[in-house]
Design a protein around this motif. Structure first.
Motif, PDB file in Angstrom:
ATOM      1  N   GLY A  30     -17.296  57.968 -34.933  1.00  0.00           N
ATOM      2  CA  GLY A  30     -16.419  57.810 -33.780  1.00  0.00           C
ATOM      3  C   GLY A  30     -15.033  58.321 -34.166  1.00  0.00           C
ATOM      4  N   TRP A  31     -14.314  58.829 -33.196  1.00  0.00           N
ATOM      5  CA  TRP A  31     -12.983  59.341 -33.502  1.00  0.00           C
ATOM      6  C   TRP A  31     -12.132  59.426 -32.247  1.00  0.00           C
ATOM      7  CZ3 TRP A  31     -12.451  63.464 -30.395  1.00  0.00           C
ATOM      8  CH2 TRP A  31     -13.574  64.226 -30.085  1.00  0.00           C
ATOM      9  N   CYS A  32     -10.845  59.498 -32.466  1.00  0.00           N
ATOM     10  CA  CYS A  32      -9.884  59.824 -31.429  1.00  0.00           C
ATOM     11  C   CYS A  32      -9.022  60.951 -31.962  1.00  0.00           C
ATOM     12  CB  CYS A  32      -9.001  58.622 -31.079  1.00  0.00           C
ATOM     13  SG  CYS A  32      -9.885  57.265 -30.284  1.00  0.00           S
ATOM     14  N   ASP A  51     -11.303  60.894 -26.949  1.00  0.00           N
ATOM     15  CA  ASP A  51     -12.121  60.234 -27.966  1.00  0.00           C
ATOM     16  C   ASP A  51     -13.515  60.868 -28.010  1.00  0.00           C
ATOM     17  OD1 ASP A  51     -12.584  57.263 -25.915  1.00  0.00           O
ATOM     18  OD2 ASP A  51     -13.827  59.061 -26.033  1.00  0.00           O
ATOM     19  N   SER A  52     -14.322  60.385 -28.928  1.00  0.00           N
ATOM     20  CA  SER A  52     -15.632  60.988 -29.156  1.00  0.00           C
ATOM     21  C   SER A  52     -16.596  60.750 -28.001  1.00  0.00           C
ATOM     22  CB  SER A  52     -16.240  60.467 -30.463  1.00  0.00           C
ATOM     23  OG  SER A  52     -16.108  59.069 -30.578  1.00  0.00           O
ATOM     24  N   ALA A 102     -15.539  54.483 -30.855  1.00  0.00           N
ATOM     25  CA  ALA A 102     -14.407  55.151 -30.201  1.00  0.00           C
ATOM     26  C   ALA A 102     -13.511  54.176 -29.444  1.00  0.00           C
ATOM     27  CB  ALA A 102     -14.928  56.226 -29.255  1.00  0.00           C
ATOM     28  N   ARG A 103     -14.078  53.092 -28.950  1.00  0.00           N
ATOM     29  CA  ARG A 103     -13.272  52.161 -28.162  1.00  0.00           C
ATOM     30  C   ARG A 103     -12.163  51.510 -28.988  1.00  0.00           C
ATOM     31  NH1 ARG A 103     -15.008  46.776 -28.875  1.00  0.00           N
ATOM     32  NH2 ARG A 103     -17.036  46.525 -29.894  1.00  0.00           N
ATOM     33  N   CYS A 105      -9.948  53.001 -30.688  1.00  0.00           N
ATOM     34  CA  CYS A 105      -8.732  53.801 -30.614  1.00  0.00           C
ATOM     35  C   CYS A 105      -8.571  54.480 -29.269  1.00  0.00           C
ATOM     36  CB  CYS A 105      -8.699  54.855 -31.712  1.00  0.00           C
ATOM     37  SG  CYS A 105     -10.129  55.960 -31.699  1.00  0.00           S
ATOM     38  N   SER A 106      -9.572  54.350 -28.397  1.00  0.00           N
ATOM     39  CA  SER A 106      -9.588  55.084 -27.141  1.00  0.00           C
ATOM     40  C   SER A 106      -8.325  54.861 -26.322  1.00  0.00           C
ATOM     41  CB  SER A 106     -10.809  54.676 -26.313  1.00  0.00           C
ATOM     42  OG  SER A 106     -10.868  55.420 -25.124  1.00  0.00           O
ATOM     43  N   TYR A 114      -3.032  57.067 -35.540  1.00  0.00           N
ATOM     44  CA  TYR A 114      -3.659  58.241 -36.138  1.00  0.00           C
ATOM     45  C   TYR A 114      -3.227  58.416 -37.591  1.00  0.00           C
ATOM     46  CZ  TYR A 114      -4.742  58.885 -31.294  1.00  0.00           C
ATOM     47  OH  TYR A 114      -5.207  58.665 -30.029  1.00  0.00           O
TER      48      TYR A 114
END
Length: 127
Positions: A30-32, A51-52, A102-103, A105-106, A114
């Motif tokens: 997962g990422w932002c 986000d992802s 992802a949630r 950092c979404s 970051y």
């Protein structure tokens, strides 16, 4: 993790630019990722994030003018900037954070979220 921005330049008010950020060296489940900018004498601010899961968020001043997108195959982040204004002049940075989901950092436009940053690309808009 390496992030390399490109696409900055000088344009007149009302013009367009497309920024790119090529990412390498990581595999996150997962990422932002996002675009941030910093003008001289001002704090760094979040411009647009994705986000992802493909969810996006924009700062109010660029809504309807800027579009963030991500090409998974190329692992590249983009920012299409239309109707540019002199107040958009700044150094633009891309950034990424890896997370289990992802949630976590979404939607965050807050720079401290970051932890990996590119070197930046300058955007100058003249009136």
């Amino acid at each position: 993790v390496h992030l390399a921005e490109s696409g900055g330049g000088s344009v007149q008010s009302g013009g367009s630019l497309r920024l790119s950020c090529a990412a390498s060296g990581y595999t996150y489940t997962g990422w932002c990722m996002g675009w941030f900018r910093q003008a001289p004498g001002k704090e760094r601010e979040g411009v647009a994030v994705i986000d992802s899961n493909g969810s996006t968020k924009y700062t109010h001043s660029v809504k309807g003018r800027f579009t963030i997108s991500h090409d998974n195959a190329k692992n590249t982040l983009y920012l299409q900037m239309n109707e540019l204004k002199p107040e958009d002049t700044a150094m633009y940075y891309c950034a990424v954070v890896g997370v289990p989901l992802a949630r976590y950092c979404s939607g965050s436009l807050d720079p401290p979220t970051y932890n990996r940053w590119g070197q930046g690309t300058q955007v100058t808009v003249s009136s």
